[in-house]
Design a protein around this motif. Structure first.
Motif, PDB file in Angstrom:
ATOM      1  N   ASP A   1      27.645  40.265  38.846  1.00 21.41           N
ATOM      2  CA  ASP A   1      28.032  41.628  38.463  1.00 21.41           C
ATOM      3  C   ASP A   1      29.411  42.016  38.996  1.00 21.41           C
ATOM      4  O   ASP A   1      30.122  42.799  38.374  1.00 21.41           O
ATOM      5  CB  ASP A   1      26.997  42.644  38.942  1.00 21.41           C
ATOM      6  N   ASP A   2      29.794  41.467  40.149  1.00 23.20           N
ATOM      7  CA  ASP A   2      31.119  41.761  40.697  1.00 23.20           C
ATOM      8  C   ASP A   2      32.224  41.177  39.825  1.00 23.20           C
ATOM      9  O   ASP A   2      33.377  41.608  39.906  1.00 23.20           O
ATOM     10  CB  ASP A   2      31.258  41.225  42.123  1.00 23.20           C
ATOM     11  N   GLY A   3      31.897  40.203  38.978  1.00 19.16           N
ATOM     12  CA  GLY A   3      32.881  39.636  38.074  1.00 19.16           C
ATOM     13  C   GLY A   3      33.431  40.651  37.093  1.00 19.16           C
ATOM     14  O   GLY A   3      34.535  40.488  36.563  1.00 19.16           O
ATOM     15  N   ASP A   4      32.664  41.721  36.856  1.00 21.58           N
ATOM     16  CA  ASP A   4      33.141  42.786  35.968  1.00 21.58           C
ATOM     17  C   ASP A   4      34.337  43.533  36.556  1.00 21.58           C
ATOM     18  O   ASP A   4      34.998  44.276  35.844  1.00 21.58           O
ATOM     19  CB  ASP A   4      32.011  43.779  35.673  1.00 21.58           C
ATOM     20  N   ARG A   5      34.579  43.335  37.844  1.00 15.96           N
ATOM     21  CA  ARG A   5      35.713  43.998  38.505  1.00 15.96           C
ATOM     22  C   ARG A   5      37.007  43.223  38.356  1.00 15.96           C
ATOM     23  O   ARG A   5      38.063  43.677  38.774  1.00 15.96           O
ATOM     24  CB  ARG A   5      35.399  44.187  39.989  1.00 15.96           C
ATOM     25  N   ILE A   6      36.923  42.031  37.766  1.00 16.90           N
ATOM     26  CA  ILE A   6      38.097  41.187  37.603  1.00 16.90           C
ATOM     27  C   ILE A   6      38.653  41.375  36.203  1.00 16.90           C
ATOM     28  O   ILE A   6      37.939  41.289  35.212  1.00 16.90           O
ATOM     29  CB  ILE A   6      37.751  39.694  37.800  1.00 16.90           C
ATOM     30  N   ASP A   7      39.930  41.622  36.120  1.00 16.62           N
ATOM     31  CA  ASP A   7      40.627  41.758  34.848  1.00 16.62           C
ATOM     32  C   ASP A   7      41.709  40.683  34.819  1.00 16.62           C
ATOM     33  O   ASP A   7      42.301  40.365  35.854  1.00 16.62           O
ATOM     34  CB  ASP A   7      41.235  43.154  34.746  1.00 16.62           C
ATOM     35  N   LEU A   8      41.942  40.112  33.652  1.00 20.74           N
ATOM     36  CA  LEU A   8      42.910  39.035  33.512  1.00 20.74           C
ATOM     37  C   LEU A   8      43.919  39.402  32.438  1.00 20.74           C
ATOM     38  O   LEU A   8      43.548  39.862  31.359  1.00 20.74           O
ATOM     39  CB  LEU A   8      42.191  37.737  33.117  1.00 20.74           C
ATOM     40  N   ALA A   9      45.176  39.212  32.749  1.00 21.27           N
ATOM     41  CA  ALA A   9      46.253  39.402  31.781  1.00 21.27           C
ATOM     42  C   ALA A   9      47.053  38.111  31.738  1.00 21.27           C
ATOM     43  O   ALA A   9      47.500  37.616  32.767  1.00 21.27           O
ATOM     44  CB  ALA A   9      47.153  40.573  32.185  1.00 21.27           C
ATOM     45  N   MET A  10      47.189  37.561  30.527  1.00 21.66           N
ATOM     46  CA  MET A  10      48.000  36.356  30.353  1.00 21.66           C
ATOM     47  C   MET A  10      49.212  36.705  29.506  1.00 21.66           C
ATOM     48  O   MET A  10      49.078  37.232  28.406  1.00 21.66           O
ATOM     49  CB  MET A  10      47.221  35.242  29.678  1.00 21.66           C
ATOM     50  N   VAL A  11      50.391  36.390  30.028  1.00 21.40           N
ATOM     51  CA  VAL A  11      51.645  36.603  29.324  1.00 21.40           C
ATOM     52  C   VAL A  11      52.129  35.249  28.822  1.00 21.40           C
ATOM     53  O   VAL A  11      52.267  34.313  29.609  1.00 21.40           O
ATOM     54  CB  VAL A  11      52.727  37.190  30.263  1.00 21.40           C
ATOM     55  N   THR A  12      52.369  35.131  27.515  1.00 20.64           N
ATOM     56  CA  THR A  12      52.896  33.874  27.009  1.00 20.64           C
ATOM     57  C   THR A  12      54.395  33.774  27.251  1.00 20.64           C
ATOM     58  O   THR A  12      55.129  34.743  27.058  1.00 20.64           O
ATOM     59  CB  THR A  12      52.603  33.662  25.510  1.00 20.64           C
ATOM     60  N   VAL A  13      54.821  32.588  27.688  1.00 20.91           N
ATOM     61  CA  VAL A  13      56.243  32.313  27.832  1.00 20.91           C
ATOM     62  C   VAL A  13      56.763  31.573  26.600  1.00 20.91           C
ATOM     63  O   VAL A  13      57.937  31.208  26.538  1.00 20.91           O
ATOM     64  CB  VAL A  13      56.545  31.515  29.123  1.00 20.91           C
ATOM     65  N   ASP A  14      55.878  31.356  25.621  1.00 21.35           N
ATOM     66  CA  ASP A  14      56.214  30.644  24.387  1.00 21.35           C
ATOM     67  C   ASP A  14      55.801  31.494  23.182  1.00 21.35           C
ATOM     68  O   ASP A  14      54.960  31.100  22.371  1.00 21.35           O
ATOM     69  CB  ASP A  14      55.498  29.294  24.381  1.00 21.35           C
ATOM     70  N   PRO A  15      56.405  32.687  23.034  1.00 21.86           N
ATOM     71  CA  PRO A  15      55.938  33.606  21.993  1.00 21.86           C
ATOM     72  C   PRO A  15      56.225  33.141  20.565  1.00 21.86           C
ATOM     73  O   PRO A  15      55.567  33.614  19.637  1.00 21.86           O
ATOM     74  CB  PRO A  15      56.695  34.901  22.305  1.00 21.86           C
TER      75      PRO A  15
END
Length: 170
Positions: free
Chosen positions: A100-114
Motif C-alpha cells: 500500500d505504501d507503493g501508492d505514495r511513489i510517483d514516477l516521471a520519465m523525461v525522454t532525451v530522444d523525443p
C-alpha cells in the motif's frame, strides 16, 4: 521533511540499486569504473519548469511531489537497450514490494530522444512499468535542455551517416 529517514526500506534499497545499476552499466567496458555525477551544493529548485505530460493529454508537469508522496524523476529513452529498462524494472519491483505504501511513489520519465519517442510510445513504455506515472516529452530542445539542467543531467543524440542513432545520457 526527512524523506530518506522516514522512507520504507524497500524504497531506499530500490534507489540504491538504481544508482548501482547505473554505475555498473555505464561506461566503455574498461575494468576500472568511476561513478561520476552531479552533486548540488544546496537544495535545488526543480519545479520552476513544466514539461508536457503526454500520459495525461493537455497537461504539463512541474517536477514536484504531491504532499506525502515521493517523486522519482528519470531521464532516458524508450529504445535504451539496458540501463533504462533495468532501472525502471527496479522501481516497479520496489513499488510492488512496498504494498500500500507503493501508492505514495510517483514516477516521471523525461525522454532525451523525443524525435523517436512519440507520445504514444512514451505512454506505452512507462505504462509497462507502472500503471500510473508521467511520461514527459517536449519537442522544444531548449525546454528539454532546461529540464535536464535542473537535474544536472547530460545527454546527446547523434544520427550517424548510416542512419543509426546513438543516444547517451547520465
Amino acid at each position: 521533511a526527512d524523506l530518506v529517514g522516514n522512507a520504507h526500506p524497500a524504497l531506499v534499497l530500490a534507489l540504491g540499486l538504481v544508482a548501482t545499476v547505473i554505475a555498473v552499466s555505464c561506461g566503455d567496458g574498461d575494468d576500472a569504473r568511476e561513478l561520476v555525477g552531479y552533486r548540488p551544493s544546496a537544495v535545488q529548485q526543480v519545479d520552476s519548469l513544466s514539461v508536457p505530460d503526454v500520459s495525461h493529454p493537455d497537461e504539463s508537469f512541474a517536477f514536484r511531489a504531491d504532499p506525502g508522496q515521493v517523486l522519482i524523476v528519470y531521464f532516458g529513452y524508450t529504445s535504451c537497450p539496458d540501463v533504462c529498462p533495468t532501472s525502471l524494472s527496479i522501481v516497479k519491483s520496489a513499488v510492488r514490494d512496498l504494498g500500500d505504501d507503493g501508492d505514495r511513489i510517483d514516477l516521471a520519465m523525461v525522454t532525451v530522444d523525443p524525435d523517436r519517442d512519440t507520445d504514444e510510445i512514451m505512454s506505452g513504455y512507462l505504462g509497462s512499468f507502472l500503471d500510473r506515472g508521467h511520461a514527459l516529452r517536449t519537442t522544444d530542445p531548449e525546454q528539454l535542455r532546461a529540464a535536464a539542467d535542473l537535474f544536472g543531467v547530460s545527454y546527446s543524440v547523434e544520427t550517424q551517416a548510416d542512419g543509426t542513432v546513438d543516444v547517451s545520457h547520465s
